[in-house]
Motif scaffolding. Sequence first.
Motif, PDB file in Angstrom:
ATOM      1  N   ARG A  11       0.864  -1.379  -0.039  1.00 19.00           N
ATOM      2  CA  ARG A  11      -0.049  -0.085  -0.046  1.00 19.00           C
ATOM      3  C   ARG A  11       0.725   1.370  -0.008  1.00 19.00           C
ATOM      4  NH1 ARG A  11      -4.620   0.057   4.181  1.00 19.00           N
ATOM      5  NH2 ARG A  11      -5.097   1.887   3.080  1.00 19.00           N
ATOM      6  N   ARG A  12       2.207   1.169   0.346  1.00 19.79           N
ATOM      7  CA  ARG A  12       2.842   2.196   0.368  1.00 19.79           C
ATOM      8  C   ARG A  12       3.436   2.692  -1.063  1.00 19.79           C
ATOM      9  NH1 ARG A  12       5.714  -0.074   5.117  1.00 19.79           N
ATOM     10  NH2 ARG A  12       7.045  -0.627   3.775  1.00 19.79           N
ATOM     11  N   VAL A  13       3.666   1.601  -1.801  1.00 21.05           N
ATOM     12  CA  VAL A  13       4.294   1.887  -3.071  1.00 21.05           C
ATOM     13  C   VAL A  13       3.221   2.648  -4.160  1.00 21.05           C
ATOM     14  CG1 VAL A  13       6.080   0.048  -3.074  1.00 21.05           C
ATOM     15  CG2 VAL A  13       3.915  -0.234  -4.206  1.00 21.05           C
ATOM     16  N   PRO A  14       3.649   3.527  -5.098  1.00 23.03           N
ATOM     17  CA  PRO A  14       2.867   3.879  -5.941  1.00 23.03           C
ATOM     18  C   PRO A  14       2.091   2.897  -6.701  1.00 23.03           C
ATOM     19  CG  PRO A  14       5.183   4.889  -6.304  1.00 23.03           C
ATOM     20  CD  PRO A  14       5.152   3.680  -5.292  1.00 23.03           C
ATOM     21  N   LYS A  15       0.717   3.280  -7.092  1.00 25.95           N
ATOM     22  CA  LYS A  15      -0.006   2.431  -7.889  1.00 25.95           C
ATOM     23  C   LYS A  15       0.094   2.488  -9.583  1.00 25.95           C
ATOM     24  CE  LYS A  15      -1.796   1.199  -3.762  1.00 25.95           C
ATOM     25  NZ  LYS A  15      -0.978   2.077  -2.767  1.00 25.95           N
ATOM     26  N   LEU A  16       1.213   2.815  -9.746  1.00 25.44           N
ATOM     27  CA  LEU A  16       1.461   2.889 -11.436  1.00 25.44           C
ATOM     28  C   LEU A  16       2.104   1.602 -12.054  1.00 25.44           C
ATOM     29  CD1 LEU A  16       2.835   6.617 -11.175  1.00 25.44           C
ATOM     30  CD2 LEU A  16       0.609   5.791 -11.737  1.00 25.44           C
TER      31      LEU A  16
END
Length: 148
Positions: free
Chosen positions: A59-64
């Motif tokens: 959930r911390r890393v970008p959702k790209l």
Amino acid sequence: MKLHELKPKKGSRKPRRRLGRGISAGQGASCGKGMRGQKARSGPNPFRGFEGGQMPLYRRVPKLKHFTRVNPRRYTTINVGKLAGLEANTEVTLATLNEAGLINDAEGPLKILGDGEINVPLQVKAEAFTKSARQKIESAGGSCEVLT
């Protein structure tokens, strides 16, 4: 050898641990799970990726689909079609294109792209060429030199 004589190999089958059946059994009282806490309770452990209430990594890393590059390489690009107006056997570099007014801002190394047609032989010196640009320049009788 008969069917009733078959046995598993010695040491391949271990008896299951009988938890909570007294201290002499080796796994009495707390059953080897420590004192208390979420992992000591009966039932399944927390789900994979659980970090104890901290915001988990997924959930911390970008959702790209990809991460942006920190230091992207930015090229000064020009199409082969714009080079067609130059005289034959001209040496084409970033400096000569800037002097000729074909490019306005020389921010990075020169890259030649393959859009357009060329029929003038040129000696092009650039850091990068596309396949189609290299093919068009060489088929016109010119040469491509890659600078590093």
